[in-house]
Design an enzyme around this catalytic site. Sequence first.
Site, mmCIF file in Angstrom:
data_model
loop_
_atom_site.group_PDB
_atom_site.id
_atom_site.type_symbol
_atom_site.label_atom_id
_atom_site.label_comp_id
_atom_site.label_asym_id
_atom_site.label_seq_id
_atom_site.Cartn_x
_atom_site.Cartn_y
_atom_site.Cartn_z
ATOM 1 N N ARG A 196 0.765 -1.091 -0.027
ATOM 2 C CA ARG A 196 0.011 -0.208 0.082
ATOM 3 C C ARG A 196 0.983 1.161 0.091
ATOM 4 N NH1 ARG A 196 -5.338 -1.381 3.574
ATOM 5 N NH2 ARG A 196 -6.459 -2.347 2.040
ATOM 6 N N LYS A 236 -17.886 -14.105 3.975
ATOM 7 C CA LYS A 236 -19.297 -13.998 4.105
ATOM 8 C C LYS A 236 -20.048 -13.721 2.936
ATOM 9 C CE LYS A 236 -19.784 -11.668 8.496
ATOM 10 N NZ LYS A 236 -19.893 -10.375 9.285
ATOM 11 N N GLY A 276 -7.856 -7.605 -0.404
ATOM 12 C CA GLY A 276 -8.110 -8.495 0.777
ATOM 13 C C GLY A 276 -7.103 -9.430 0.720
ATOM 14 N N GLY A 326 -12.891 -3.912 0.475
ATOM 15 C CA GLY A 326 -14.284 -3.540 0.511
ATOM 16 C C GLY A 326 -14.627 -2.554 -0.667
HETATM 17 P P1 AMP Z 1 -13.264 -11.989 2.775
HETATM 18 O O1 AMP Z 1 -12.810 -10.967 3.865
HETATM 19 O O2 AMP Z 1 -14.873 -12.202 3.011
HETATM 20 O O3 AMP Z 1 -12.674 -12.142 1.536
HETATM 21 O O4 AMP Z 1 -12.735 -13.269 3.859
HETATM 22 C C1 AMP Z 1 -11.523 -13.616 3.827
HETATM 23 C C2 AMP Z 1 -11.240 -14.619 5.058
HETATM 24 O O5 AMP Z 1 -12.413 -15.772 4.681
HETATM 25 C C3 AMP Z 1 -9.980 -15.110 5.342
HETATM 26 O O6 AMP Z 1 -9.525 -14.740 6.359
HETATM 27 C C4 AMP Z 1 -10.102 -16.653 5.120
HETATM 28 O O7 AMP Z 1 -9.441 -17.354 6.480
HETATM 29 C C5 AMP Z 1 -11.571 -16.687 5.164
HETATM 30 N N1 AMP Z 1 -12.087 -18.177 4.636
HETATM 31 C C6 AMP Z 1 -11.997 -18.614 3.428
HETATM 32 N N2 AMP Z 1 -12.374 -19.880 3.395
HETATM 33 C C7 AMP Z 1 -12.872 -20.209 4.967
HETATM 34 C C8 AMP Z 1 -13.426 -21.233 5.419
HETATM 35 N N3 AMP Z 1 -13.655 -22.475 4.586
HETATM 36 N N4 AMP Z 1 -13.622 -21.469 6.803
HETATM 37 C C9 AMP Z 1 -13.584 -20.090 7.312
HETATM 38 N N5 AMP Z 1 -12.773 -19.155 6.810
HETATM 39 C C10 AMP Z 1 -12.770 -18.971 5.683
#
Ligand code: AMP
Length: 399
Positions: free
Chosen positions: A37, A208, A356, A379
């Site tokens: 960054r 999520k 991310g 985001g």
């Molecule tokens: P996001 O911020 O929505 O892109 O989510 C990223 C996060 O999702 C990372 O910290 C990953 O560790 C988590 N993640 C990915 N796959 C899984 C999973 N199967 N179970 C729990 N967390 C997950």
Amino acid sequence: MNKKTLQDLSNIEGKVVLTRVDFNVPIKEGVITDTNRISAALPTIQYLLDKKSKVVLFTHLGRIDSEKSKDSKSVKIIAQKLVELSGWKVKFISETRGKKLEEAISNMKNSTIIMVENTRFEDVVNGKIVKNESKNNSKLGKYWASLGDVFVNDAFGTAHRSHASNVGIASNIKESSIGFLIEKEIKFLHNTISNPKRPFVVLLGGAKVSDKINVIEKLVKKADKVIIGTAMCYTFHLAMKKNIGNSLAEPNSVNLAKKLMKKYGDKLIITKDSNCSPTFADVKGEIHDEVPNGMIGMDAGPKTIKLVKKELKGAKTVVWNGPFGVSEFDNFKYATQTIAKTIAKLKGATTIIGGGDSAAAVISMGLSDKFSHVSTGGGASMEFLEGKVLPGIDVIQEK
Ligand code: AMP
């Protein structure tokens, strides 16, 4: 979008240019672990120095919710890293307002840099949570704007937020523009999505579904295929009545997942198998089509990886956001890394990573230069792809 860019600014020689950058870098035990960054903002700062302006940098670092949390969140260490990376002299001011800052700015010579303390220190004043920065307190925005002549926003990572250090300053200053980084982000994200070369494949992973539901809807209409990876896939697996054990899922979004699958049919591809673990820990996993009771789906399995590779073959536009597993764990980063390598090898394709953890994986593998664009804002890039107005960009003057 026709926002003023750096080249559109009037003569800025001798002017104080308040520059919002996103230096919210990861820090572990006092060491900055990823400088991407900071490097990404260097071209804008270099331009401002070349034009003989006086550059005052603002950034936030982490969240501030108590006086104590300020102890580990000073941006002094970032100012030092900036010096290391650029060779410029940077004067760090350990305040976010007041005489020391005002005097330092009024004593600035052309082509010099000041870095202001963490803008979010303004969120807690005398031990009270006031969120002056994060809630865009109008007095704070006005005060910061009064310190300079021009505002440049180059903090894409916070452009989806209306804060005093972006929207507040920009609303109270005579002239404003976006920096090179935001200009590049807009160019890639906007142009690619509006006019994609086909086949256009989207990969969405991460934690999520509820965070990404709008972006799924938006992109599934434009893309040829949207692939849903872990952990988001488990909400879809619930909708398909598959066993998910203790995997991360959002039962409240199951109906939505059903609707999406019905509406978009085979355009929407859901992860098939998983590498599972009995606990959320970095241990050796087991491959299952459906996650057994008592286990957690931690990574996409080999059938899924095969399917993703097949879909990516010949793709001419790829947008990827979110890892396909818990990529922070060595035992569960396989799918994410394999996908990164597969995309990196695509010939003649426009490939974009939307920030991310997936971007972090690509950067740590040394593959960033094999992608057309690695977005600096997770985001913000998601909201941009959803078609939302980003207030930090919206507030900038038109050409
Ligand atoms: P996001 O911020 O929505 O892109 O989510 C990223 C996060 O999702 C990372 O910290 C990953 O560790 C988590 N993640 C990915 N796959 C899984 C999973 N199967 N179970 C729990 N967390 C997950």
